[in-house]
Design an enzyme around this catalytic site. Structure first.
Site, PDB file in Angstrom:
ATOM      1  N   LYS A   1       0.866  -1.177   0.000  1.00 62.24           N
ATOM      2  CA  LYS A   1       0.000   0.000   0.000  1.00 62.24           C
ATOM      3  C   LYS A   1       0.906   1.230   0.000  1.00 62.24           C
ATOM      4  CE  LYS A   1      -1.848   3.026   2.082  1.00 62.24           C
ATOM      5  NZ  LYS A   1      -1.873   4.521   1.838  1.00 62.24           N
TER       6      LYS A   1
ATOM      7  N   GLU B   1       8.410   1.403  11.809  1.00 66.82           N
ATOM      8  CA  GLU B   1       9.488   2.405  11.795  1.00 66.82           C
ATOM      9  C   GLU B   1       8.792   3.752  11.764  1.00 66.82           C
ATOM     10  OE1 GLU B   1      11.418   5.345  10.587  1.00 66.82           O
ATOM     11  OE2 GLU B   1      11.883   4.280   8.714  1.00 66.82           O
TER      12      GLU B   1
ATOM     13  N   CYS C   1      12.750  10.828   8.367  1.00 66.06           N
ATOM     14  CA  CYS C   1      12.463  10.351   9.715  1.00 66.06           C
ATOM     15  C   CYS C   1      13.663  10.506  10.638  1.00 66.06           C
ATOM     16  CB  CYS C   1      11.997   8.907   9.675  1.00 66.06           C
ATOM     17  SG  CYS C   1      13.140   7.784   8.846  1.00 66.06           S
TER      18      CYS C   1
ATOM     19  N   GLU D   1       7.992  16.387  16.253  1.00 64.87           N
ATOM     20  CA  GLU D   1       8.498  16.143  14.900  1.00 64.87           C
ATOM     21  C   GLU D   1       7.789  17.069  13.914  1.00 64.87           C
ATOM     22  OE1 GLU D   1       9.710  12.333  12.196  1.00 64.87           O
ATOM     23  OE2 GLU D   1       7.668  12.326  13.001  1.00 64.87           O
TER      24      GLU D   1
END
Length: 506
Positions: free
Chosen positions: A196, A272, A307, A406
């Site tokens: 996906k 992750e 990330c 973040e």
């Protein structure tokens, strides 16, 4: 496309885009065929550098997920791939890697058009994706089982077998490279895989499906379902027919996926997730200008949509002012440009929502009292697009949102410290633990600090170093799985214990 002269200039890449766009594959890939979503619904994927639509892509939902899972399970049970000798799976995956290399310019261009990253960066991603497929292919026929120690009356075997159906949900910031990190080991281990891709960057995944078919991956073993997380992604996570869910994305979504696994069949979930990575610079490091350039690149590469971005820069106060001056020099040389220009270091922000999110954090930084040293305002390239230049805040404190949350954009928060103890405490003061860096010439300090940092990865006198031999993943709310290296194969396989009784009398 791959047989033409490789593009070298902005004009070359634009010409390639003009030839490519009219023929984009936009349908789902289910049971070895490109098909429309069962609902007939589509969504628009847009070039963030120009604001222009690229294509209408099939928008899969729960019905498509159920169909794909059924085909994946049938393929797994049939055994054409799952029970194929590892050496033969290796040959197919190496053939796929060769096809990816032959089409690397096309694949890189698709990621650049879809999410706005510089084409030079996309080419680097392609090299990483190809290397991942080759590494995992070469690993699979070199992993041995075990014979446990027993007496003469028994033979005890520990076998490693494929899990079954793996659903891989990948992000938009490194579309094909993250796909490779998830898909390559899962396929190498013998699983059926349903991919996906992000609705923000589905095009390279669909092209990969065509190449996988050409390479000889059997029917139903690799399928691609474009669509949204709350529809097809959720359906895969809740499916009783999916044995493993591999995800890269935000911590918030990762937590939801773990809940869905618990609500369904307790499928394995490997995550992750997010990061707010500290990059620690001690006063004894050499060549401040070089280190500052790396520190700037650690946050501004890929527009900060990374990330492991080194978004928290911790600098020893003895060199802080001099070092920040060097960071500002480096940042001013990393301005956004046309993503199709091979000389552009930064490209466009992926979409309007992310663009607004980053700008809102910049405004928060101002309101909270941090000192804006450079950047902070949106810009355009040739009067178009969603671009934000390198932005640096100094005087950041741990309670500020820009120093804690973040942002996933080109915003650097600079902290000062006076001692090693303070630096370690500040670095570990985060819910995340994906990556950390430290710069020092003191080997004793390097060993002490490396051990004490709560992080899945530590980069010493570099940022983001490593190759396919090194595991990639985090701790705390940055996740629980590992991509890359032979360790990733452990996540996509199951141990089976076999105890064979041997009669000692005839």
């Amino acid at each position: 496309m791959s047989r033409l002269e490789p593009p070298k200039t902005l004009a070359d890449w634009q010409a390639l885009a003009d030839r490519l766009i009219p023929y984009l594959e936009t349908r789902a890939f289910i049971d070895d065929a490109f098909v429309d979503a069962l609902s007939g619904e589509t969504f628009t994927t847009t070039n963030p550098a120009t604001g222009e639509p690229l294509a209408e892509v099939a928008s899969c939902d729960a019905a498509d997920a159920e169909l794909a899972v059924g085909h994946a399970r049938a393929a797994f049970d049939a055994g054409e791939w799952s029970r194929l000798a590892p050496g033969r799976r290796k040959k197919v995956l190496l053939r796929l890697a060769d096809l990816m290399e032959a089409h690397r310019h096309e694949l890189a261009l698709l990621d650049t058009l879809d999410m706005g990253k510089p084409v030079a960066s996309s080419l680097g991603d392609m090299a990483g994706a190809i290397a991942c497929f080759r590494y995992q292919a070469e690993c699979i026929d070199k992993l041995y089982g075990e014979v446990a120690p027993t007496g003469e009356e028994a033979l005890a075997l520990v076998l490693r077998e494929p899990l079954g159906v793996v659903a891989s949900i990948v992000p938009w910031n490194f579309p094909l490279m993250m796909t490779a990190w998830k898909v390559a080991p899962a396929l190498a281990a013998g699983n059926s895989v349903i991919l996906k891709p992000s609705e923000k960057s589905p095009l390279s995944a669909l092209r990969l499906a065509a190449l996988a078919h050409e390479a000889g991956i059997p029917r139903g073993v690799f399928q691609v379902l474009p669509g949204f997380g709350h529809t097809v992604g959720k359906a895969l996570a809740l499916s009783m027919g999916v044995d493993c869910l591999a995800f890269t994305g935000s911590t918030q979504v990762g937590k939801q996926l773990m809940q869905y696994a618990g609500q369904s069949n307790l499928k394995r979930v490997y995550l992750e997730c997010g990061g707010k990575s500290p990059n620690i610079v001690f006063a004894d490091c050499k060549d401040l200008a070089r280190v500052a350039k790396h520190a700037a690149s650690a946050i501004f590469h890929n527009q900060g949509e990374v990330c492991i971005a080194g978004s928290r820069l911790l600098v020893e106060n003895a060199i802080r002012e001099a070092f920040i001056d060097q960071v500002l020099v480096a940042a001013k040389r990393m301005q956004p440009g046309d993503p199709l220009d091979p000389d552009s270091f930064m490209g466009a922000i992926v979409d309007e929502a992310q663009y607004r999110r980053i700008l809102s954090y910049i405004e928060k930084g101002r309101e909270e009292g941090a000192r804006l040293r450079v950047g902070g305002e949106a810009t355009q390239v040739d009067g178009k697009g969603l671009f934000i230049p390198p932005t640096v805040f100094d005087g950041v404190t741990p309670e500020m949102a820009i120093g804690r949350e973040e942002i996933f954009g080109p915003v650097l928060s600079v902290f000062g410290f006076d001692s090693e103890e303070e630096a370690v405490a500040m670095a570990n003061d985060s819910v995340y633990g994906l990556a950390a860096g430290l710069w020092s010439q003191d080997i004793d300090r390097i060993m002490r600090v490396t051990r004490r940092l709560h992080s899945g990865q530590v980069f010493v006198n570099n940022w983001a170093g490593g190759d396919q031999t090194m595991p990639f993943g985090g701790v705390k709310q940055s996740g629980n799985g590992r991509d890359k290296s032979h360790h990733s194969l452990e996540e996509y396989s199951e141990l089976k214990s076999v105890w064979i009784w041997i009669s000692l009398s005839s």
